[in-house]
Design an enzyme around this catalytic site. Sequence first.
Site, PDB file in Angstrom:
ATOM      1  N   VAL A  82       0.832  -1.211   0.000  1.00 40.51           N
ATOM      2  CA  VAL A  82       0.000   0.000   0.000  1.00 40.51           C
ATOM      3  C   VAL A  82       0.869   1.265   0.000  1.00 40.51           C
ATOM      4  O   VAL A  82       0.667   2.178  -0.813  1.00 40.51           O
ATOM      5  CB  VAL A  82      -0.962   0.007   1.222  1.00 40.51           C
ATOM      6  CG1 VAL A  82      -1.811   1.277   1.227  1.00 40.51           C
ATOM      7  CG2 VAL A  82      -1.853  -1.233   1.211  1.00 40.51           C
ATOM      8  N   LYS A 100      -6.794  -2.157   9.955  1.00 40.45           N
ATOM      9  CA  LYS A 100      -8.052  -2.661  10.544  1.00 40.45           C
ATOM     10  C   LYS A 100      -7.816  -3.434  11.831  1.00 40.45           C
ATOM     11  O   LYS A 100      -8.622  -3.385  12.764  1.00 40.45           O
ATOM     12  CB  LYS A 100      -8.808  -3.535   9.551  1.00 40.45           C
ATOM     13  CG  LYS A 100      -8.030  -4.745   9.058  1.00 40.45           C
ATOM     14  CD  LYS A 100      -7.848  -4.725   7.585  1.00 40.45           C
ATOM     15  CE  LYS A 100      -6.785  -5.683   7.156  1.00 40.45           C
ATOM     16  NZ  LYS A 100      -6.615  -5.723   5.716  1.00 40.45           N
ATOM     17  N   GLU A 147     -10.411   5.245   5.982  1.00 39.55           N
ATOM     18  CA  GLU A 147     -11.272   4.710   4.913  1.00 39.55           C
ATOM     19  C   GLU A 147     -10.747   3.386   4.362  1.00 39.55           C
ATOM     20  O   GLU A 147     -11.514   2.476   4.031  1.00 39.55           O
ATOM     21  CB  GLU A 147     -11.363   5.734   3.774  1.00 39.55           C
ATOM     22  CG  GLU A 147     -12.248   5.332   2.628  1.00 39.55           C
ATOM     23  CD  GLU A 147     -13.704   5.195   3.044  1.00 39.55           C
ATOM     24  OE1 GLU A 147     -14.326   6.203   3.363  1.00 39.55           O
ATOM     25  OE2 GLU A 147     -14.203   4.048   3.071  1.00 39.55           O
ATOM     26  N   ILE A 150     -13.293   0.930  -1.666  1.00 36.99           N
ATOM     27  CA  ILE A 150     -14.727   1.269  -1.669  1.00 36.99           C
ATOM     28  C   ILE A 150     -15.012   2.372  -0.653  1.00 36.99           C
ATOM     29  O   ILE A 150     -14.709   2.219   0.530  1.00 36.99           O
ATOM     30  CB  ILE A 150     -15.591   0.034  -1.316  1.00 36.99           C
ATOM     31  CG1 ILE A 150     -15.253  -1.139  -2.234  1.00 36.99           C
ATOM     32  CG2 ILE A 150     -17.069   0.378  -1.382  1.00 36.99           C
ATOM     33  CD1 ILE A 150     -15.953  -2.440  -1.841  1.00 36.99           C
ATOM     34  N   GLU A 153      -2.041 -14.709   1.165  1.00 39.60           N
ATOM     35  CA  GLU A 153      -0.669 -14.601   1.645  1.00 39.60           C
ATOM     36  C   GLU A 153      -0.126 -15.990   1.944  1.00 39.60           C
ATOM     37  O   GLU A 153      -0.882 -16.967   2.003  1.00 39.60           O
ATOM     38  CB  GLU A 153      -0.647 -13.750   2.902  1.00 39.60           C
ATOM     39  CG  GLU A 153      -1.095 -12.331   2.587  1.00 39.60           C
ATOM     40  CD  GLU A 153      -0.902 -11.392   3.743  1.00 39.60           C
ATOM     41  OE1 GLU A 153      -0.039 -11.668   4.592  1.00 39.60           O
ATOM     42  OE2 GLU A 153      -1.619 -10.399   3.780  1.00 39.60           O
ATOM     43  N   ASP A 182      -9.576 -11.354   9.607  1.00 35.32           N
ATOM     44  CA  ASP A 182      -9.564 -10.091   8.866  1.00 35.32           C
ATOM     45  C   ASP A 182     -10.990  -9.541   8.725  1.00 35.32           C
ATOM     46  O   ASP A 182     -11.246  -8.365   8.993  1.00 35.32           O
ATOM     47  CB  ASP A 182      -8.934 -10.338   7.482  1.00 35.32           C
ATOM     48  CG  ASP A 182      -8.957  -9.109   6.603  1.00 35.32           C
ATOM     49  OD1 ASP A 182      -8.111  -8.233   6.801  1.00 35.32           O
ATOM     50  OD2 ASP A 182      -9.834  -9.018   5.731  1.00 35.32           O
ATOM     51  N   LYS A 221     -12.920  -6.089  10.408  1.00 32.09           N
ATOM     52  CA  LYS A 221     -13.698  -5.128   9.617  1.00 32.09           C
ATOM     53  C   LYS A 221     -15.134  -5.037  10.142  1.00 32.09           C
ATOM     54  O   LYS A 221     -15.728  -3.955  10.178  1.00 32.09           O
ATOM     55  CB  LYS A 221     -13.668  -5.543   8.148  1.00 32.09           C
ATOM     56  CG  LYS A 221     -12.272  -5.377   7.535  1.00 32.09           C
ATOM     57  CD  LYS A 221     -12.127  -6.120   6.220  1.00 32.09           C
ATOM     58  CE  LYS A 221     -10.744  -5.923   5.617  1.00 32.09           C
ATOM     59  NZ  LYS A 221     -10.460  -6.814   4.478  1.00 32.09           N
ATOM     60  N   GLY A 263      -5.424  -4.600  -2.541  1.00 30.58           N
ATOM     61  CA  GLY A 263      -4.468  -4.290  -3.599  1.00 30.58           C
ATOM     62  C   GLY A 263      -3.838  -2.931  -3.363  1.00 30.58           C
ATOM     63  O   GLY A 263      -4.443  -2.053  -2.737  1.00 30.58           O
TER      64      GLY A 263
HETATM   65  P1  NDP Z   1       3.294  -4.734   3.654  1.00 31.99           P
HETATM   66  O1  NDP Z   1       3.739  -5.843   4.507  1.00 31.99           O
HETATM   67  O2  NDP Z   1       3.372  -4.854   2.175  1.00 31.99           O
HETATM   68  O3  NDP Z   1       4.112  -3.409   4.051  1.00 31.99           O
HETATM   69  C1  NDP Z   1       4.431  -3.089   5.371  1.00 31.99           C
HETATM   70  C2  NDP Z   1       5.438  -1.969   5.349  1.00 31.99           C
HETATM   71  O4  NDP Z   1       5.712  -1.597   6.690  1.00 31.99           O
HETATM   72  C3  NDP Z   1       6.764  -2.360   4.713  1.00 31.99           C
HETATM   73  O5  NDP Z   1       7.246  -1.295   3.925  1.00 31.99           O
HETATM   74  C4  NDP Z   1       7.702  -2.561   5.916  1.00 31.99           C
HETATM   75  O6  NDP Z   1       9.040  -2.242   5.647  1.00 31.99           O
HETATM   76  C5  NDP Z   1       7.134  -1.555   6.873  1.00 31.99           C
HETATM   77  N1  NDP Z   1       7.416  -1.863   8.262  1.00 31.99           N
HETATM   78  C6  NDP Z   1       7.186  -3.023   8.930  1.00 31.99           C
HETATM   79  N2  NDP Z   1       7.565  -2.891  10.209  1.00 31.99           N
HETATM   80  C7  NDP Z   1       8.036  -1.638  10.350  1.00 31.99           C
HETATM   81  C8  NDP Z   1       8.581  -0.911  11.429  1.00 31.99           C
HETATM   82  N3  NDP Z   1       8.700  -1.446  12.645  1.00 31.99           N
HETATM   83  N4  NDP Z   1       8.978   0.365  11.212  1.00 31.99           N
HETATM   84  C9  NDP Z   1       8.866   0.928   9.988  1.00 31.99           C
HETATM   85  N5  NDP Z   1       8.330   0.285   8.917  1.00 31.99           N
HETATM   86  C10 NDP Z   1       7.948  -0.975   9.109  1.00 31.99           C
HETATM   87  O7  NDP Z   1       1.806  -4.375   4.114  1.00 31.99           O
HETATM   88  P2  NDP Z   1       0.618  -3.773   3.239  1.00 31.99           P
HETATM   89  O8  NDP Z   1       1.089  -2.584   2.513  1.00 31.99           O
HETATM   90  O9  NDP Z   1      -0.053  -4.864   2.489  1.00 31.99           O
HETATM   91  O10 NDP Z   1      -0.435  -3.370   4.385  1.00 31.99           O
HETATM   92  C11 NDP Z   1      -0.250  -2.201   5.139  1.00 31.99           C
HETATM   93  C12 NDP Z   1      -1.524  -1.911   5.935  1.00 31.99           C
HETATM   94  O11 NDP Z   1      -2.601  -1.720   5.038  1.00 31.99           O
HETATM   95  C13 NDP Z   1      -1.957  -3.042   6.882  1.00 31.99           C
HETATM   96  O12 NDP Z   1      -2.528  -2.476   8.030  1.00 31.99           O
HETATM   97  C14 NDP Z   1      -2.994  -3.770   6.071  1.00 31.99           C
HETATM   98  O13 NDP Z   1      -3.927  -4.454   6.869  1.00 31.99           O
HETATM   99  C15 NDP Z   1      -3.656  -2.620   5.364  1.00 31.99           C
HETATM  100  N6  NDP Z   1      -4.366  -2.960   4.150  1.00 31.99           N
HETATM  101  C16 NDP Z   1      -3.712  -3.651   3.169  1.00 31.99           C
HETATM  102  C17 NDP Z   1      -4.372  -3.981   2.013  1.00 31.99           C
HETATM  103  C18 NDP Z   1      -3.695  -4.702   0.904  1.00 31.99           C
HETATM  104  O14 NDP Z   1      -4.342  -5.006  -0.098  1.00 31.99           O
HETATM  105  N7  NDP Z   1      -2.393  -4.996   1.016  1.00 31.99           N
HETATM  106  C19 NDP Z   1      -5.791  -3.623   1.820  1.00 31.99           C
HETATM  107  C20 NDP Z   1      -6.370  -2.860   2.907  1.00 31.99           C
HETATM  108  C21 NDP Z   1      -5.666  -2.567   4.033  1.00 31.99           C
HETATM  109  P3  NDP Z   1       9.912  -3.019   4.556  1.00 31.99           P
HETATM  110  O15 NDP Z   1       9.394  -2.571   3.212  1.00 31.99           O
HETATM  111  O16 NDP Z   1      11.292  -2.550   4.809  1.00 31.99           O
HETATM  112  O17 NDP Z   1       9.689  -4.468   4.816  1.00 31.99           O
HETATM  113  N1  HSE Z   2      -6.398  -9.848   2.975  1.00 35.47           N
HETATM  114  C1  HSE Z   2      -7.416  -8.864   2.749  1.00 35.47           C
HETATM  115  C2  HSE Z   2      -8.401  -9.426   1.710  1.00 35.47           C
HETATM  116  C3  HSE Z   2      -6.799  -7.582   2.282  1.00 35.47           C
HETATM  117  O1  HSE Z   2      -8.160 -10.475   1.130  1.00 35.47           O
HETATM  118  O2  HSE Z   2      -9.439  -8.813   1.519  1.00 35.47           O
HETATM  119  C4  HSE Z   2      -7.722  -6.413   2.388  1.00 35.47           C
HETATM  120  O3  HSE Z   2      -7.994  -6.063   3.692  1.00 35.47           O
END
Ligand code: NDP
Ligand code: HSE
Length: 429
Positions: free
Chosen positions: A16, A106, A130, A137, A191, A202, A206, A305
């Site tokens: 994200v 979340k 959001e 959405i 994952e 999850d 929500k 995504g």
């Molecule tokens: P990722 O695992 O892809 O990214 C996590 C990021 O956080 C990475 O850049 C990681 O660093 C960094 N990180 C982890 N620990 C630390 C720390 N202690 N200090 C600083 N940075 C840190 O997660 P996502 O992007 O998939 O998800 C992020 C959030 O968004 C979550 O809360 C998730 O639930 C939510 N979300 C995700 C969705 C999705 O489709 N992926 C959809 C809706 C919500 P590094 O890059 O160095 O590993």
């Molecule tokens: N793992 C979640 C899903 C990501 O499949 O919908 C979005 O929260």
Amino acid sequence: MRTRPLKVALLGCGVVGSEVARIMTTHADDLAARIGAPVELAGVAVRRPDKVRGGIDPALITTDATALVKRGDVDVVVEVIGGIEPARTLITTAFEHGASVVSANKALLAQDGATLYAAAGQHGQDLYYEAAVAGAIPLIRPLRESLAGDKINRVMGIVNGTTNFILDKMDSTGAGYQEALDEATALGYAEADPTADVEGFDAAAKAAILAGIAFHTRVRLDDVYREGMTEVTAADFASARQMGCTIKLLAICERAADGESVTARVHPAMIPLSHPLASVREAYNAVFVEAEAAGRLMFYGPGAGGAPTASAVLGDVVAVCRNRLNEATGPGESAYTQLPVSPMGDVVTRYHISLDVADKPGVLAQVATVFAEHGVSIDTVRQQGKDGEASLVVVTHRAADAALSGTVEALRQLDTVRGVASIMRVEGE
Ligand code: NDP
Ligand code: HSE
């Protein structure tokens, strides 16, 4: 337009966060025009500083997220790290140091949203999220703001894309759970450890967030009844089809008929093919809202995504920046009703029960008696016999979950009942 930029600290640059950074850079002029001031990245906190992150100035990368949120000149902290700690401490520290927060987290909001809201309120800052439910959405803002003048009685939705993809595959191809999960993993939906998705954690997080906003009360993750979808079989889909239904993992938040309590639950359920949620395919999400004056509303789109979720995050960034320029804040926590969350046993719905029984005189009467003794009224019964054994499918009228559990427990004690093959709730009729 103000020339001094508003500063955004990005915590996390993964799926994200990297998209948030990309869109902030490529759409900088449009964002500035919409906000009334330019926005710039003040820093990007990550865990692995040496990872190549295209399009991001390496000078902005830091592993010291705490120092970043304590800088004092940051206007908005975007938390897209995920998990409980250090995210919670970073968010509360950001508020203490004069920044508002946009989060997609979340898990944290469902577990301890009250602490975050209290810290935001104490320091006069915004907390927007959001992206935390149903990705791109627009759902949180419609519930928090557009429907703030209405009374919401029910929220029912598909809020997990991974499990919807798996169930859709099982339904459309006849695949078993493991085969469909393997495909979801290969396509990058699931994952490596899919537990949070397939066991419903999850979706439960929500559901807690949605119930809290919809009913203006506090609902935590622990208040949400949860069943995953790993036990759903191809045979369940065959039974669903015979009833003109499909199977979805649903998050359902309801206000009790007397208005004195609420319930929140996540479990697989049969829904009629005519219901709008039945046609939600692949990894899409959709949420069906029933409000007293507005009637029935449906929100649909990509629930996960990088880019879709970043869209929701950036919508919040724009809103928070506008608030700051107007020296205002958006809505805070609205939990004034303080309604109790009732246990699953109080939930009233219909059930589809599949039993393996001995095919001999009196068995059907015996089974029917158990239902009657527990006050559960039978709607339909279908029996198919083979070699002295029979499969008995019972669909009930609406009954309390506790009564149904008692019925099933008693059925298991009958010598003539060889096994309870499946129990599935029937929703959306
Ligand atoms: P990722 O695992 O892809 O990214 C996590 C990021 O956080 C990475 O850049 C990681 O660093 C960094 N990180 C982890 N620990 C630390 C720390 N202690 N200090 C600083 N940075 C840190 O997660 P996502 O992007 O998939 O998800 C992020 C959030 O968004 C979550 O809360 C998730 O639930 C939510 N979300 C995700 C969705 C999705 O489709 N992926 C959809 C809706 C919500 P590094 O890059 O160095 O590993
Ligand atoms: N793992 C979640 C899903 C990501 O499949 O919908 C979005 O929260």
